[in-house]
Structure formats: structure tokens, C-alpha cells
Design a protein around this motif. Structure first.
Motif, PDB file in Angstrom:
ATOM      1  N   MET A 292      47.511  29.023  63.178  1.00  0.00           N
ATOM      2  CA  MET A 292      48.426  30.036  62.660  1.00  0.00           C
ATOM      3  C   MET A 292      49.763  29.963  63.393  1.00  0.00           C
ATOM      4  N   VAL A 293      50.818  30.293  62.705  1.00  0.00           N
ATOM      5  CA  VAL A 293      52.157  30.245  63.300  1.00  0.00           C
ATOM      6  C   VAL A 293      52.312  31.409  64.275  1.00  0.00           C
ATOM      7  N   GLY A 294      52.894  31.122  65.451  1.00  0.00           N
ATOM      8  CA  GLY A 294      53.214  32.176  66.410  1.00  0.00           C
ATOM      9  C   GLY A 294      51.994  32.865  66.986  1.00  0.00           C
ATOM     10  N   LEU A 295      52.134  34.183  67.278  1.00  0.00           N
ATOM     11  CA  LEU A 295      51.041  35.045  67.734  1.00  0.00           C
ATOM     12  C   LEU A 295      50.403  34.558  69.036  1.00  0.00           C
ATOM     13  N   ALA A 296      51.200  34.038  69.954  1.00  0.00           N
ATOM     14  CA  ALA A 296      50.649  33.490  71.197  1.00  0.00           C
ATOM     15  C   ALA A 296      49.839  34.522  71.963  1.00  0.00           C
ATOM     16  N   ALA A 297      50.356  35.746  72.090  1.00  0.00           N
ATOM     17  CA  ALA A 297      49.655  36.779  72.848  1.00  0.00           C
ATOM     18  C   ALA A 297      48.358  37.182  72.158  1.00  0.00           C
ATOM     19  N   VAL A 298      48.400  37.302  70.837  1.00  0.00           N
ATOM     20  CA  VAL A 298      47.194  37.671  70.076  1.00  0.00           C
ATOM     21  C   VAL A 298      46.125  36.597  70.237  1.00  0.00           C
ATOM     22  N   LYS A 299      46.510  35.336  70.109  1.00  0.00           N
ATOM     23  CA  LYS A 299      45.551  34.240  70.263  1.00  0.00           C
ATOM     24  C   LYS A 299      44.904  34.265  71.638  1.00  0.00           C
ATOM     25  N   SER A 300      45.706  34.521  72.658  1.00  0.00           N
ATOM     26  CA  SER A 300      45.182  34.569  74.023  1.00  0.00           C
ATOM     27  C   SER A 300      44.185  35.717  74.189  1.00  0.00           C
ATOM     28  N   TYR A 464      57.754  37.796  63.637  1.00  0.00           N
ATOM     29  CA  TYR A 464      57.985  36.363  63.745  1.00  0.00           C
ATOM     30  C   TYR A 464      59.463  36.083  64.034  1.00  0.00           C
ATOM     31  N   SER A 465      59.707  35.054  64.832  1.00  0.00           N
ATOM     32  CA  SER A 465      61.078  34.625  65.122  1.00  0.00           C
ATOM     33  C   SER A 465      61.627  33.856  63.933  1.00  0.00           C
ATOM     34  N   PRO A 466      62.958  33.638  63.864  1.00  0.00           N
ATOM     35  CA  PRO A 466      63.517  32.822  62.780  1.00  0.00           C
ATOM     36  C   PRO A 466      62.902  31.429  62.700  1.00  0.00           C
ATOM     37  N   ASP A 467      62.647  30.810  63.861  1.00  0.00           N
ATOM     38  CA  ASP A 467      61.996  29.489  63.865  1.00  0.00           C
ATOM     39  C   ASP A 467      60.620  29.559  63.210  1.00  0.00           C
ATOM     40  N   GLU A 468      59.846  30.595  63.566  1.00  0.00           N
ATOM     41  CA  GLU A 468      58.488  30.726  63.032  1.00  0.00           C
ATOM     42  C   GLU A 468      58.504  31.031  61.540  1.00  0.00           C
ATOM     43  N   LEU A 469      59.442  31.862  61.106  1.00  0.00           N
ATOM     44  CA  LEU A 469      59.546  32.153  59.674  1.00  0.00           C
ATOM     45  C   LEU A 469      59.951  30.910  58.882  1.00  0.00           C
ATOM     46  N   THR A 470      60.798  30.075  59.459  1.00  0.00           N
ATOM     47  CA  THR A 470      61.175  28.814  58.810  1.00  0.00           C
ATOM     48  C   THR A 470      59.954  27.913  58.661  1.00  0.00           C
ATOM     49  N   LEU A 471      59.138  27.845  59.720  1.00  0.00           N
ATOM     50  CA  LEU A 471      57.919  27.042  59.661  1.00  0.00           C
ATOM     51  C   LEU A 471      56.950  27.592  58.618  1.00  0.00           C
ATOM     52  N   ILE A 472      56.815  28.934  58.562  1.00  0.00           N
ATOM     53  CA  ILE A 472      55.938  29.561  57.566  1.00  0.00           C
ATOM     54  C   ILE A 472      56.420  29.240  56.160  1.00  0.00           C
ATOM     55  N   ALA A 473      57.722  29.339  55.938  1.00  0.00           N
ATOM     56  CA  ALA A 473      58.273  29.022  54.614  1.00  0.00           C
ATOM     57  C   ALA A 473      57.975  27.574  54.234  1.00  0.00           C
ATOM     58  N   GLU A 489      66.020  23.402  55.879  1.00  0.00           N
ATOM     59  CA  GLU A 489      65.408  24.101  57.015  1.00  0.00           C
ATOM     60  C   GLU A 489      66.469  24.823  57.845  1.00  0.00           C
ATOM     61  N   ASP A 490      67.602  24.183  58.047  1.00  0.00           N
ATOM     62  CA  ASP A 490      68.678  24.840  58.793  1.00  0.00           C
ATOM     63  C   ASP A 490      69.174  26.071  58.047  1.00  0.00           C
ATOM     64  N   GLY A 491      69.277  25.955  56.725  1.00  0.00           N
ATOM     65  CA  GLY A 491      69.700  27.104  55.928  1.00  0.00           C
ATOM     66  C   GLY A 491      68.705  28.248  55.997  1.00  0.00           C
ATOM     67  N   LEU A 492      67.413  27.923  55.965  1.00  0.00           N
ATOM     68  CA  LEU A 492      66.375  28.957  56.077  1.00  0.00           C
ATOM     69  C   LEU A 492      66.455  29.651  57.430  1.00  0.00           C
ATOM     70  N   PHE A 493      66.649  28.843  58.480  1.00  0.00           N
ATOM     71  CA  PHE A 493      66.753  29.430  59.820  1.00  0.00           C
ATOM     72  C   PHE A 493      67.927  30.413  59.894  1.00  0.00           C
ATOM     73  N   GLU A 494      69.066  30.008  59.365  1.00  0.00           N
ATOM     74  CA  GLU A 494      70.235  30.891  59.401  1.00  0.00           C
ATOM     75  C   GLU A 494      69.982  32.182  58.619  1.00  0.00           C
ATOM     76  N   TRP A 495      69.299  32.061  57.488  1.00  0.00           N
ATOM     77  CA  TRP A 495      69.013  33.252  56.688  1.00  0.00           C
ATOM     78  C   TRP A 495      68.079  34.196  57.441  1.00  0.00           C
ATOM     79  N   PHE A 496      66.997  33.648  57.991  1.00  0.00           N
ATOM     80  CA  PHE A 496      66.033  34.498  58.704  1.00  0.00           C
ATOM     81  C   PHE A 496      66.638  35.087  59.972  1.00  0.00           C
ATOM     82  N   ALA A 497      67.575  34.348  60.591  1.00  0.00           N
ATOM     83  CA  ALA A 497      68.208  34.862  61.811  1.00  0.00           C
ATOM     84  C   ALA A 497      69.159  36.015  61.507  1.00  0.00           C
TER      85      ALA A 497
END
Length: 552
Positions: A292-300, A464-473, A489-497
């Protein structure tokens, strides 16, 4: 009695070309072909015909490159091909529409198309054939048949595609070095893959999508860049006694809403004991969590909980004391952060560890628990708990139980009080997970003095961070057979940011909503091309689609 016709450029009395032989061949005829290369195509409709290569294997080649048609095409016919080398450098090589097509000991290569395509109810039987090139290896679309002991290698996209309800049996077949997926089953495909080997794929070993239910038995999936087997939402089927080696984690990825039956799936080397099997299942599920994308603390936190439960199991087996442990959890955070998916995995992990009897997952909200009159709420709540016993009861937006609905008596508090009692009574056979916004959930825990103490831990799901949302997309697009054009991908990152992350921010839901808008924008763009879009056109989302979807 059916005639046997000979095609040869050297032998007196033989037909010099296949076209000459086909012109007079009656239904049921056999055409024997002397060694050589024939720049011809064969088309058979509403008839029966057998083509047999003479001489050593590979001595007879039928090459349709540049002729604009498949090397062999059949329509509602019964055609048998034996020992032929078949080529079509710029399209599909063999195509059967209806009828029956049988290939034995043939070697095939294609260009922009499939080496073999069976459609419209055709029965395909392929034995000991080799496919050495093509965009796809074999495509079965609304077709049936048996593919046995074949080898498919070095195709640019998918090794085998099964779609539109097709149900071929594929046995002892090897698929290697596919540029995309080894096997792609979609649109209600129902194939059986038995003792097949899928390896060295550019992505997933076997992908199952769009209401498909295949059977995979004793298959070996290894050295894939993607997961071994991906089961998409709404799909079922059976995965039995398969082995995995050097795939991306997890070996089997089951998306929410999928319900395959998985038994004895294992890593190489084979698992030999019941304990090892349970441990392998736990590791597989933890691999799905890690994917799963992100969620490092939850996974731990989840891993720490599972580690504790595993040690408690070992202590119990060793005759040591084990304190009372609650399996109930609180999930806090904004929508679209994976709370439901993690809750499902948690239930499956508890089942694999033997902590809970089964992997039941029941998701409810206020309306499922709260009644309309005195005594009704306790009855509804008890019934819901009874259904969930043995697995996980997931209560989304649990804080709404403590809020009055207005307009008179409200029985939400009665539901909370009943839950507190039942959570304790069924502590060993039920895991209750309550979820909602962080602040509201804190208020919810204050509604009953014993409520907070029933839960083992609170897991905070961060945005989720912009990077993570880009990966999810990107993952959502790939699962729906779309590609992101360079720069997107760069455009998606800018939009989510740049978007507002207020109280109503939907996280992964925002990514899915954006992709839906981009697909609509792509549809409008392709309609204006003035030509039929190519396959790449249909798969590719562009920066213009993003700008149109966002109104930028």
C-alpha cells in the motif's frame, strides 16, 4: 473419400501454390506442403481443411508479411495446421472466428497483433506450438478450447489474453519475457491454467479484472517485475497450490471487493508443514500491507500488533501464561486513507494467526445499529455483532452514534452502551474497529466510561503527500489499462501539491475522481482526432487531459 493435394514448386503434377490447391480443395481435403517458403495467405470459410508440412520441422514457412491479411484466417470452419512455420510481420498471424482451429507443432510470429486469435465462439486447440514474437501471444475472446505444452516468449505486451467469457483450458504452457503481463484475464474470462509457468514479465504475472473468475492450479510464477497474481475488485476464481519466486510483493494481491479462493499458495521452496503454511500466509498478507502507498506509521503499528500476537501464540503453546489481549482498534484520520483496506487485512491476519475463527468482515454505519424505538437498537446491534463474530466488525464514522439525529428520541447512545458490553463478552472471537475523523473520534470515546478501555490501540492515518497521491493516481491508471504520458506525473504532482487540504479532503478518492475526469477529457480529445485512435492513443492520458479535467 476426401482428397490429399500436394503443393510443391519442384514436383511434376503438384500444385505450385497454395492458392491453386485451395481453389479446387473440397471440404475435408488435406493439403500436404513440400519444404519451402510460401508468400501466401489461406482463408477458409464454412468448410473443413487440413494443412500439413512435409519434411523436417520448420521446413515449410507460410509468410504473410506485407500482404495485409493473416497468414491463416478461418470463419465457421474446421481447420487443422500441422508442423508449419507461420509469420505475419505487420499484423496477426492466425485468426479463427467461430468453428474449430487446431494447431500442432507449429511455430508462429506476429507483428502488431496476436500470433493466434480465437473469437466468436471458436474452439482453439493448440498443442506443442511455439510463439516467438508478436504484440500478444494468444487471444481468446468469447472462445473455448485447450492450449497444451506450448511456449510463448518475447511478445511486446501480454502473453495470453482471455476475455469476454472465454473459458479455455491452458495446461503445461510456458510464458516468458512478456513486455507487459504474462496472462491477462478480463471481461468475465473463466480460463483454467494448470501447471503453467509464467516468468520474466514486464509487469504482473497474471492479472485478473472485470468480473473474471479463472482457476489457477499448480502454476509457477517467478521473476516478475509486478506482483505474481493480481485479483481485481469484483473478481473471484480459485488459486490453488501455486508457487512464487522473485516476484514483487505481495505474491498475490487481492484488491478490495475481490473474493478469490486461495489455497496452499506458497513461495519456493514448497511449504511442508501446517505452521509454515500459516506463517507464509501471514507474510503474504503483510506483503499486501507493505504494498500500500504511504502509511508508514500504520504499517509499523500493525506489524507490532501481529508480532505480539505471534509471540503470545508461541507462549501459549509452550505452556506459559498469556495475559488478556484486546483485538479492538481505533482508526482515526481523513477519508480515503486506506482505513477500510487495512481493516480487512487485519482481520485476515488474525485469522491466519488462529486468533479469530474466520476472516469475516462486516462494515456498518449508524443506520445499521440504531433503531427507531425503545429496545430496537439493542436488538439491531446484537444482531450485527452476531453476524460479525469470528471476524472484524468495522464501524465507519462511529462518532455519529453519539450524535442526535434530531426530531425526538435518539438511541445512538444505547448502541454505544450495547457495543461496550458485547466487545467484552466476545473479546476472543471478535475484533471491533471504529473509524472516523481524529477530533470527532476523541469526543466519541467520552460517551461511555468503559469505551476507551476496550480498544488496544489507536492508529492515526495521515493524509497522503503529493508524491504519494501521484503514485496512487498512476496505480489506478495502470489497473484500468491506461498509461501516463511523459510530463504528466509532474503535472499531477503540481496539482496535488496545490489543492486545498481542508476537512473534506478525500485523499485517494481525490486521485480516483481526478482520473475519472481525465478519462472523460481523453474521450472528448480522441473524438476530435478525425480518425480511429490507435491502441496507444486509447491507453495514453496526457497533460492536456489533466488541464481539461481540472479546468486549468
Amino acid at each position: 473419400m476426401a482428397r490429399t493435394l500436394l503443393v510443391s514448386t519442384r514436383q511434376h503434377g503438384a500444385y505450385p501454390t497454395l492458392a491453386d490447391a485451395l481453389e479446387i480443395a473440397e471440404s475435408g481435403a488435406t493439403i500436404s506442403i513440400e519444404p519451402g517458403e510460401y508468400r501466401e495467405t489461406v482463408a477458409v470459410a464454412d468448410s473443413s481443411l487440413t494443412l500439413v508440412a512435409l519434411g523436417e520441422p520448420g521446413a515449410v514457412t507460410l509468410d504473410a508479411t506485407g500482404l495485409g491479411r493473416p497468414a491463416v484466417s478461418t470463419r465457421d470452419a474446421t481447420v487443422t495446421l500441422r508442423g508449419l512455420t507461420l509469420r505475419c510481420g505487420d499484423g496477426q498471424t492466425v485468426h479463427a472466428s467461430g468453428g474449430r482451429l487446431e494447431l500442432t507443432d507449429c511455430v508462429l510470429s506476429a507483428g502488431y497483433g496476436a500470433a493466434i486469435t480465437a473469437t466468436d465462439g471458436a474452439e482453439l486447440r493448440a498443442g506443442s506450438c511455439r510463439i516467438t514474437a508478436g504484440q500478444y501471444g494468444i487471444v481468446c475472446s468469447d472462445a473455448t478450447g485447450v492450449i497444451e505444452a506450448c511456449e510463448i516468449s518475447d511478445v511486446t505486451d501480454d502473453g495470453i489474453i482471455v476475455r469476454l467469457g472465454a473459458d479455455p483450458t491452458i495446461r503445461t504452457t510456458t510464458i516468458t519475457r512478456s513486455g507487459y503481463r504474462g496472462v491477462y484475464v478480463y471481461q468475465s474470462g473463466r480460463p483454467t491454467l494448470d501447471s503453467c509457468e509464467i516468468s520474466r514479465t514486464g509487469d504482473v504475472g497474471v492479472a485478473i479484472a472485470y468480473d473474471s473468475s479463472p482457476t489457477l492450479r499448480s502454476c509457477h510464477v517467478h521473476h516478475t517485475r509486478g506482483v505474481g497474481i493480481l485479483v481485481g475488485s469484483g473478481c473471484g476464481g480459485t488459486i490453488e497450490d501455486c508457487r512464487f519466486e522473485e516476484t514483487a510483493a505481495p505474491e498475490i494481491l487481492v484488491e478490495p471487493g475481490a473474493n478469490p479462493t486461495i489455497s496452499a499458495a506458497r513461495l519456493t521452496p514448497a511449504i511442508t508443514t501446517e505452521d509454515d503454511g500459516a506463517q507464509a500466509e501471514v507474510e503474504k498478507l503483510l506483503g499486501q500491507l507493505d504494498a500500500m502507498v504511504g502509511l508508514a506509521a500504520v504499517k509499523s503499528e500493525v506489524r507490532a500488533l501481529i508480532d505480539e500476537m505471534q509471540v503470545n501464540t508461541w507462549r501459549r503453546e509452550a505452556g506459559l501464561s498469556v495475559g488478556a489481549v484486546s483485538h479492538h482498534l481505533i482508526f482515526t484520520g481523513a477519508p480515503g486513507t486506506g482505513k477500510t483496506t487495512v481493516a480487512r487485512l487485519y482481520g485476515q491476519l488474525l485469522k491466519s494467526l488462529g486468533v479469530l475463527p474466520d476472516g469475516t468482515f462486516k462494515e456498518v454505519s449508524r443506520r445499521d445499529l440504531v433503531g427507531q424505538y425503545i429496545g430496537h437498537t439493542a436488538e439491531k446491534t446484537a444482531a450485527v455483532v452476531e453476524e460479525a463474530t469470528g471476524g472484524v466488525l468495522f464501524i465507519d464514522e462511529a462518532y455519529t452514534l453519539s450524535r442526535s439525529s434530531g426530531g425526538g428520541a435518539d438511541f445512538g447512545q444505547e448502541a454505544v452502551d450495547m457495543l461496550v458490553k458485547l466487545m467484552e463478552d466476545r473479546r476472543d472471537s471478535l475484533a471491533v474497529i471504529v473509524a472516523g475523523y481524529t477530533v470527532e473520534m476523541s469526543d466519541f470515546l467520552d460517551t461511555n466510561s468503559g469505551l476507551a478501555s476496550r480498544f488496544a490501540k489507536t492508529l492515526e492515518f495521515e493524509n497522503y503527500s503529493p508524491d504519494e497521491l501521484t503514485l496512487i493516481a498512476g496505480r489506478i491508471a495502470a489497473s484500468d489499462d491506461y498509461l501516463l504520458a511523459p510530463g504528466l506525473e509532474d503535472g499531477l504532482f503540481e496539482w496535488f501539491a496545490g489543492i486545498d487540504r481542508g476537512a473534506n479532503f478525500g485523499n485517494a478518492r481525490e486521485a480516483r475522481k481526478l482520473l475519472e475526469g481525465m478519462r472523460k477529457a481523453q474521450s472528448g480529445r480522441l473524438r476530435k482526432l478525425g480518425r480511429v485512435p490507435s491502441r496507444d492513443d486509447l491507453r495514453t492520458l496526457t497533460l492536456d487531459d489533466l488541464l481539461a479535467a481540472t479546468g486549468s
